[in-house]
Design an enzyme around this catalytic site. Structure first.
Site, PDB file in Angstrom:
ATOM      1  N   SER A  26      89.056 -21.348  16.921  1.00 45.55           N
ATOM      2  CA  SER A  26      88.117 -21.588  18.023  1.00 45.55           C
ATOM      3  C   SER A  26      88.784 -22.394  19.135  1.00 45.55           C
ATOM      4  CB  SER A  26      86.899 -22.362  17.524  1.00 45.55           C
ATOM      5  OG  SER A  26      86.338 -21.688  16.448  1.00 45.55           O
ATOM      6  N   ASP A  52      93.752 -12.908  15.821  1.00 44.09           N
ATOM      7  CA  ASP A  52      92.834 -13.165  16.935  1.00 44.09           C
ATOM      8  C   ASP A  52      93.513 -13.855  18.113  1.00 44.09           C
ATOM      9  OD1 ASP A  52      90.968 -11.947  15.416  1.00 44.09           O
ATOM     10  OD2 ASP A  52      89.485 -13.554  15.488  1.00 44.09           O
ATOM     11  N   ASN A  95      88.922  -7.352  16.556  1.00 45.63           N
ATOM     12  CA  ASN A  95      87.619  -7.826  16.090  1.00 45.63           C
ATOM     13  C   ASN A  95      87.474  -9.306  16.431  1.00 45.63           C
ATOM     14  OD1 ASN A  95      85.122  -7.690  14.937  1.00 45.63           O
ATOM     15  ND2 ASN A  95      85.831  -7.602  12.810  1.00 45.63           N
ATOM     16  N   ARG A 129      78.844  -5.343  17.164  1.00 42.45           N
ATOM     17  CA  ARG A 129      78.458  -6.759  17.302  1.00 42.45           C
ATOM     18  C   ARG A 129      77.786  -6.953  18.663  1.00 42.45           C
ATOM     19  NH1 ARG A 129      83.578 -10.260  15.384  1.00 42.45           N
ATOM     20  NH2 ARG A 129      82.059 -11.959  15.495  1.00 42.45           N
ATOM     21  N   ASP A 332      80.280 -20.800   9.535  1.00 43.52           N
ATOM     22  CA  ASP A 332      81.454 -20.156   8.929  1.00 43.52           C
ATOM     23  C   ASP A 332      81.813 -20.800   7.596  1.00 43.52           C
ATOM     24  OD1 ASP A 332      81.581 -18.429  10.985  1.00 43.52           O
ATOM     25  OD2 ASP A 332      83.269 -19.381  12.010  1.00 43.52           O
ATOM     26  N   LYS A 359      78.377 -11.243  12.172  1.00 40.68           N
ATOM     27  CA  LYS A 359      79.788 -11.669  12.207  1.00 40.68           C
ATOM     28  C   LYS A 359      80.688 -10.474  11.877  1.00 40.68           C
ATOM     29  CE  LYS A 359      78.973 -16.029  13.047  1.00 40.68           C
ATOM     30  NZ  LYS A 359      79.707 -17.133  13.556  1.00 40.68           N
ATOM     31  N   GLU A 360      81.900 -10.749  11.379  1.00 41.18           N
ATOM     32  CA  GLU A 360      82.865  -9.682  11.097  1.00 41.18           C
ATOM     33  C   GLU A 360      82.238  -8.559  10.280  1.00 41.18           C
ATOM     34  OE1 GLU A 360      83.516 -12.718  11.519  1.00 41.18           O
ATOM     35  OE2 GLU A 360      85.582 -13.080  12.155  1.00 41.18           O
ATOM     36  N   ARG A 363      77.482 -10.806   6.659  1.00 40.54           N
ATOM     37  CA  ARG A 363      78.017 -11.695   5.616  1.00 40.54           C
ATOM     38  C   ARG A 363      76.986 -12.035   4.538  1.00 40.54           C
ATOM     39  NH1 ARG A 363      81.814 -15.670   9.424  1.00 40.54           N
ATOM     40  NH2 ARG A 363      83.698 -14.411   9.171  1.00 40.54           N
ATOM     41  N   HIS A 407      88.084 -12.001   6.931  1.00 44.30           N
ATOM     42  CA  HIS A 407      89.010 -13.013   6.410  1.00 44.30           C
ATOM     43  C   HIS A 407      88.320 -14.051   5.540  1.00 44.30           C
ATOM     44  CE1 HIS A 407      88.030 -15.653  10.133  1.00 44.30           C
ATOM     45  NE2 HIS A 407      87.199 -14.646  10.109  1.00 44.30           N
ATOM     46  N   ARG A 408      87.114 -14.434   5.928  1.00 42.38           N
ATOM     47  CA  ARG A 408      86.460 -15.520   5.176  1.00 42.38           C
ATOM     48  C   ARG A 408      85.982 -15.049   3.799  1.00 42.38           C
ATOM     49  NH1 ARG A 408      87.208 -19.362   8.325  1.00 42.38           N
ATOM     50  NH2 ARG A 408      86.972 -19.146  10.560  1.00 42.38           N
ATOM     51  N   LYS A 435      93.501 -12.746  10.357  1.00 43.40           N
ATOM     52  CA  LYS A 435      92.666 -13.087  11.523  1.00 43.40           C
ATOM     53  C   LYS A 435      92.772 -14.568  11.865  1.00 43.40           C
ATOM     54  CE  LYS A 435      87.835 -12.297  12.941  1.00 43.40           C
ATOM     55  NZ  LYS A 435      88.015 -11.833  14.290  1.00 43.40           N
ATOM     56  N   PRO A 463     119.038   1.379 -19.330  1.00 44.68           N
ATOM     57  CA  PRO A 463     120.475   1.443 -19.075  1.00 44.68           C
ATOM     58  C   PRO A 463     120.801   1.439 -17.589  1.00 44.68           C
ATOM     59  CG  PRO A 463     119.632   3.593 -19.696  1.00 44.68           C
ATOM     60  CD  PRO A 463     118.492   2.639 -19.849  1.00 44.68           C
ATOM     61  N   THR A 464     122.071   1.329 -17.304  1.00 44.71           N
ATOM     62  CA  THR A 464     122.495   1.215 -15.907  1.00 44.71           C
ATOM     63  C   THR A 464     122.159   2.476 -15.106  1.00 44.71           C
ATOM     64  OG1 THR A 464     124.344   0.605 -14.510  1.00 44.71           O
ATOM     65  CG2 THR A 464     124.867   2.052 -16.346  1.00 44.71           C
ATOM     66  N   SER A 466     119.472   3.665 -14.171  1.00 38.50           N
ATOM     67  CA  SER A 466     118.275   4.434 -14.527  1.00 38.50           C
ATOM     68  C   SER A 466     117.208   4.294 -13.442  1.00 38.50           C
ATOM     69  CB  SER A 466     117.722   3.965 -15.878  1.00 38.50           C
ATOM     70  OG  SER A 466     117.495   2.566 -15.851  1.00 38.50           O
TER      71      SER A 466
HETATM   72  N1  LIG Z   1     113.479   8.474 -10.126  1.00 40.25           N
HETATM   73  C1  LIG Z   1     114.548   8.539  -9.347  1.00 40.25           C
HETATM   74  N2  LIG Z   1     114.926   9.687  -8.800  1.00 40.25           N
HETATM   75  C2  LIG Z   1     115.993   9.758  -8.029  1.00 40.25           C
HETATM   76  N3  LIG Z   1     116.802   8.729  -7.735  1.00 40.25           N
HETATM   77  C3  LIG Z   1     116.493   7.556  -8.248  1.00 40.25           C
HETATM   78  C4  LIG Z   1     115.345   7.404  -9.075  1.00 40.25           C
HETATM   79  N4  LIG Z   1     115.275   6.115  -9.410  1.00 40.25           N
HETATM   80  C5  LIG Z   1     116.334   5.514  -8.824  1.00 40.25           C
HETATM   81  N5  LIG Z   1     117.067   6.379  -8.126  1.00 40.25           N
HETATM   82  C6  LIG Z   1     118.280   6.101  -7.370  1.00 40.25           C
HETATM   83  O1  LIG Z   1     119.280   5.799  -8.319  1.00 40.25           O
HETATM   84  C7  LIG Z   1     120.133   4.802  -7.830  1.00 40.25           C
HETATM   85  C8  LIG Z   1     120.288   3.718  -8.888  1.00 40.25           C
HETATM   86  O2  LIG Z   1     119.066   3.034  -9.025  1.00 40.25           O
HETATM   87  P1  LIG Z   1     119.013   1.480  -9.320  1.00 40.25           P
HETATM   88  O3  LIG Z   1     120.094   0.768  -8.615  1.00 40.25           O
HETATM   89  O4  LIG Z   1     117.616   1.077  -9.063  1.00 40.25           O
HETATM   90  O5  LIG Z   1     119.329   1.481 -10.880  1.00 40.25           O
HETATM   91  P2  LIG Z   1     119.390   0.285 -11.888  1.00 40.25           P
HETATM   92  O6  LIG Z   1     118.840   0.793 -13.152  1.00 40.25           O
HETATM   93  O7  LIG Z   1     118.752  -0.926 -11.331  1.00 40.25           O
HETATM   94  O8  LIG Z   1     120.945   0.073 -12.014  1.00 40.25           O
HETATM   95  P3  LIG Z   1     121.759  -1.233 -12.490  1.00 40.25           P
HETATM   96  O9  LIG Z   1     121.293  -1.529 -13.867  1.00 40.25           O
HETATM   97  O10 LIG Z   1     123.163  -0.763 -12.506  1.00 40.25           O
HETATM   98  O11 LIG Z   1     121.492  -2.298 -11.527  1.00 40.25           O
HETATM   99  C9  LIG Z   1     119.523   4.298  -6.518  1.00 40.25           C
HETATM  100  O12 LIG Z   1     120.258   4.845  -5.439  1.00 40.25           O
HETATM  101  C10 LIG Z   1     118.127   4.858  -6.539  1.00 40.25           C
HETATM  102  O13 LIG Z   1     117.655   5.160  -5.243  1.00 40.25           O
HETATM  103  N1  LIG Z   2     118.730  -8.727 -18.612  1.00 34.70           N
HETATM  104  C1  LIG Z   2     120.014  -8.369 -18.461  1.00 34.70           C
HETATM  105  C2  LIG Z   2     120.461  -7.873 -17.273  1.00 34.70           C
HETATM  106  C3  LIG Z   2     121.780  -7.526 -17.161  1.00 34.70           C
HETATM  107  N2  LIG Z   2     122.599  -7.692 -18.182  1.00 34.70           N
HETATM  108  C4  LIG Z   2     124.013  -7.377 -18.084  1.00 34.70           C
HETATM  109  C5  LIG Z   2     124.334  -6.023 -18.602  1.00 34.70           C
HETATM  110  C6  LIG Z   2     124.585  -5.211 -17.388  1.00 34.70           C
HETATM  111  O1  LIG Z   2     125.573  -4.209 -17.621  1.00 34.70           O
HETATM  112  C7  LIG Z   2     125.043  -6.227 -16.367  1.00 34.70           C
HETATM  113  C8  LIG Z   2     124.698  -5.894 -14.952  1.00 34.70           C
HETATM  114  O2  LIG Z   2     123.337  -5.553 -14.897  1.00 34.70           O
HETATM  115  P1  LIG Z   2     122.729  -4.660 -13.684  1.00 34.70           P
HETATM  116  O3  LIG Z   2     122.837  -5.464 -12.461  1.00 34.70           O
HETATM  117  O4  LIG Z   2     123.541  -3.428 -13.619  1.00 34.70           O
HETATM  118  O5  LIG Z   2     121.307  -4.406 -14.064  1.00 34.70           O
HETATM  119  O6  LIG Z   2     124.437  -7.446 -16.739  1.00 34.70           O
HETATM  120  C9  LIG Z   2     122.117  -8.180 -19.366  1.00 34.70           C
HETATM  121  O7  LIG Z   2     122.864  -8.307 -20.345  1.00 34.70           O
HETATM  122  N3  LIG Z   2     120.825  -8.526 -19.474  1.00 34.70           N
END
Ligand SMILES: Nc1ncnc2c1ncn2[C@@H]1O[C@H](COP(=O)(O)OP(=O)(O)OP(=O)(O)O)[C@@H](O)[C@H]1O
Ligand SMILES: Nc1ccn([C@H]2C[C@H](O)[C@@H](COP(=O)(O)O)O2)c(=O)n1
Length: 683
Positions: A26, A52, A95, A129, A332, A359-360, A363, A407-408, A435, A463-464, A466
């Protein structure tokens, strides 16, 4: 600000600490207009930065008023001194009633004096309003005002483009019983027309929300115009009035926003080591009417003290005491009383609140509907609401609070998270707080505590490559949760080891004391996460950490038990309000075994190698797909076969093979699973 679809607030247990309030809406919008109408420039300190005020600033800029955002945080407005440099403009005012009403009056008068034409519009709700009483008053003055959609409501066209004579001989009549903003708008404007003779404004009907008129008169005085008031019936603007900049003017903290934290102090038990809630920016000497909310809070049992510019609140009576109160003077802030009433020892009645309906949103309807969802019994009348709290803890429900772009509504229902049933509260469309208090929820979470077990965690292990990181970041963004990339911590240890000259190959790791040294390194490294950036000893190492060699080093050091235990506390620290999404290898099995949702994310090795290849190439790294495939198989093998916290799905994890899914499809699946875990009804 949370821009998520909804925000789930976990059950809260206690509160304590200091809150710095944003500037009053205000005061901010009145000061902006007064500064623009004045001669000279005005430096405004602590101006509210919200939807606002943005609307008002944008309108002033469109009208040719120069506004500077200075490096010291002040806003400098170069006054137009009653001139009109831009003669035609279309202004969209969202608003913001505090922009629509005063600008309607000011531009109608200026358009008559200088020959201008202005179109004023807003969002759909603004067009519902009423503004007819103000338009009638402006027409008495001889201003041209046309309704361009529906009679009595914005949008409006002001002026004809030609100057017209203003009629100021007779007193201007204005209704005072619908919105006090109509009178405020006239008061702020009419000094522009009172050069040679007094102008009288007569109020028809009982003037509501008088404290807001007091703010108007107080601020006009600071800009050099002294209005004479006869009771609350006649206001006289003296001949020769002219706005002059006071030079610098501070904006008080918002007293209506203070109401949520006053209520918080009254409702929440003190956090250990804290002594209630302190509020800075507004205090007992406030010029804002809503400061009288403290009287109502005291009536309900709040233990409240303060000085001119601060307030201090602790829980007093518990349960709170039911009240029967005329709330006309605090329209308010009175909404906050409705939520406090949920914690009272009987039914509370809030009276004389008919203005809530225009009011918005309506109320009265909104507060009644949402209190009922929580389990309260609510009676609503044309100008009152009576709230009977849920009969017992079991009578409370986990409600998804609809916020009606108000908002309120959003802010006051956050306080329902202290319910005795320990239920979370869902606030839909939390960004509506923009707001007046864009960082409301962040501020709330800073002063509220709850046991870690109450803070939801979503774990994504796998896993990595994924897609864990991608999915975790997207989910955290959608839910407004914090994000833990636990792999980054192991990558940091690998990098810190390299920097410290500590080898991490298999032979080195077998050497005596090497594991202890790595453990010590992991506990002593200085790590800071800021937004998307990771700092090691204040050096930004974000890009360095993403290399494949950093991933391999991380995989090696992560097999060292001393490293794992050194990083455990750090990972637990990420579990903060309102929630956490954590990705890694052992999030669900070791770090957050009580997580509400655990997902084990997989994809075929060849899919993952292709994704990683694409990812590296797009970042400008050289990569060979066969080498990547071999490396990731090796890394998975090491991560899965180590003795401590190996990579494996938690027993209660849901498996998601996303080989054939897009990122968006994976996110959708996770959101479906998450919704199933929450206490809220599906929409
Ligand atoms: N469902 C999906 N379909 C297609 N591409 C994907 C999908 N999910 C992730 N990606 C792509 O895969 C690549 C790897 O993903 P991300 O870095 O998130 O994996 P991560 O599991 O976290 O790996 P890290 O464990 O090595 O860190 C990224 O470029 C992401 O855009
Ligand atoms: N909770 C976690 C996260 C990661 N690690 C280890 C094993 C991975 O190979 C590495 C790198 O991870 P990223 O960045 O690829 O997700 O770190 C782990 O043991 N426990």
């Amino acid at each position: 600000m949370y821009s998520t679809d909804h925000l789930d607030i976990p059950p809260l247990a206690s509160a304590g600490g200091t809150v710095q309030l944003p500037g009053s809406k205000s005061i901010s919008n009145r000061v902006l207009l007064l500064a623009a109408l004045s001669t000279g420039h005005t430096d405004i300190t602590d101006l509210l930065d919200s939807d606002d005020t943005q609307v008002m600033l944008q309108a002033l800029a469109t009208l040719g008023c120069q506004v500077e955002h200075r490096s010291n945080g002040e806003v400098r407005v170069h006054g137009l001194g009653g001139t009109l440099p831009v003669k035609t403009a279309a202004l969209f005012l969202g608003n913001a009633g505090t922009a629509m009403r005063p600008l309607t009056a000011a531009l109608a008068v200026l358009a008559s004096q200088h020959g201008g034409q202005f179109d004023l519009s807003g969002v759909a709700r603004m067009h519902e309003r009423p503004i007819g009483d103000l338009v009638d008053a402006l027409r008495q003055l001889g201003c041209s005002v046309t309704y361009t959609l529906n009679d009595g409501y914005p949008p409006l066209r002001l002026g004809t483009g030609e100057p017209t004579e203003l009629t100021i001989d007779a007193p201007i009549q204005i209704r005072g019983d619908v919105s006090s903003q109509f009178l405020t708008a006239l008061l702020l404007t009419l000094p522009l027309a009172a050069r040679t003779r007094d102008i009288h404004i007569d109020v028809a009907g009982e003037l509501i929300s008088r404290p807001y008129i007091e703010i108007t008169l107080n601020l006009m005085q600071r800009f050099g115009v002294d209005v004479k008031r006869d009771e609350w019936k006649r206001f006289t603007i003296p001949a020769g009035s002219q706005y002059r900049s006071p030079g610098r003017i501070p904006v008080e903290g918002d007293a209506s926003s203070a109401s949520y934290f006053i209520a918080l102090g009254a409702i929440a038990p003190c956090s250990p080591g804290c002594d209630g809630i302190s509020i800075k920016g507004v205090g007992l000497a406030s010029i804002q009417g809503d400061i009288r909310f403290i009287e109502a809070a005291r009536l309900m049992g709040a233990d409240l003290s303060g000085d001119a510019s601060t307030l201090h609140i602790r829980r007093g009576a518990w349960p709170l005491k039911a009240i029967d109160l005329d709330c006309n003077h605090i329209p308010d802030a009175a909404m906050t009383l409705a939520v406090m009433a949920l914690y009272a020892d009987g039914p509370s009645t809030l009276r004389n609140i008919a203005s809530w309906r225009v009011k918005e949103t309506d109320r009265i309807v909104a507060m009644a509907t949402e209190c009922r969802k929580l389990g309260a019994l609510v009676e609503e009348g044309p100008d009152f609401i009576r709230i009977t709290p849920p009969a017992s803890a079991e009578a409370w429900s986990a409600a998804s609070i609809h916020t009606y772009d108000d908002h309120r509504v959003a802010m006051c229902f956050s306080l329902a998270a202290f319910n005795p049933a320990g239920l979370p509260v869902r606030i839909e469309d939390p960004k509506c707080v923009g707001k007046t208090f864009p960082d409301y929820f962040e501020t709330l979470f800073e002063v509220c505590q709850t046991p870690p077990a109450n803070i939801p965690v979503i774990c994504i292990d796998g896993p990595t490559a994924s897609g864990k990181g991608t999915l975790a970041a997207a989910l955290a963004h959608r839910l407004g949760y914090h994000l833990l990339d636990s792999g980054a911590l192991y990558r940091l240890v690998g990098l810190a080891a390299e920097r410290a000259g500590l080898a991490t190959d298999e032979t080195a790791l077998k050497a005596e004391n090497q594991a202890d040294r790595l453990g010590e390194l992991a506990s002593s490294m200085q790590v800071r996460f800021t937004g998307d950036h990771i700092l090691l000893n204040e050096e930004d190492v974000t890009e360095l950490l993403r290399s494949e060699s950093a991933g391999m080093a991380a995989s090696r050091v992560s097999a060292v038990p001393q490293v794992r235990s050194a990083l455990l506390g750090l990972q637990h620290d990420f579990r903060q309000l309102p929630g956490l999404v954590a990705d890694g290898r052992d999030m669900g099995t070791v770090v957050f075994p009580d997580a509400a949702l655990k997902v084990f994310l997989t994809a075929s090795a060849s899919q993952r190698a292709q994704r990683r290849h694409k990812q590296l190439i797009s970042k400008g790294f050289a990569a060979n797909i066969d080498d990547l495939l071999a490396d990731l198989i090796r890394r998975d093998e090491r991560d899965s076969s180590r003795s401590h916290a190996p990579l494996r799905p938690a027993e209660d994890a849901l498996q998601l093979d996303n080989s054939g899914l897009s990122i968006e499809q994976s996110i959708d699946q996770m959101l479906i699973w998450w919704q199933d875990k929450t206490a809220f009804p599906k929409v």
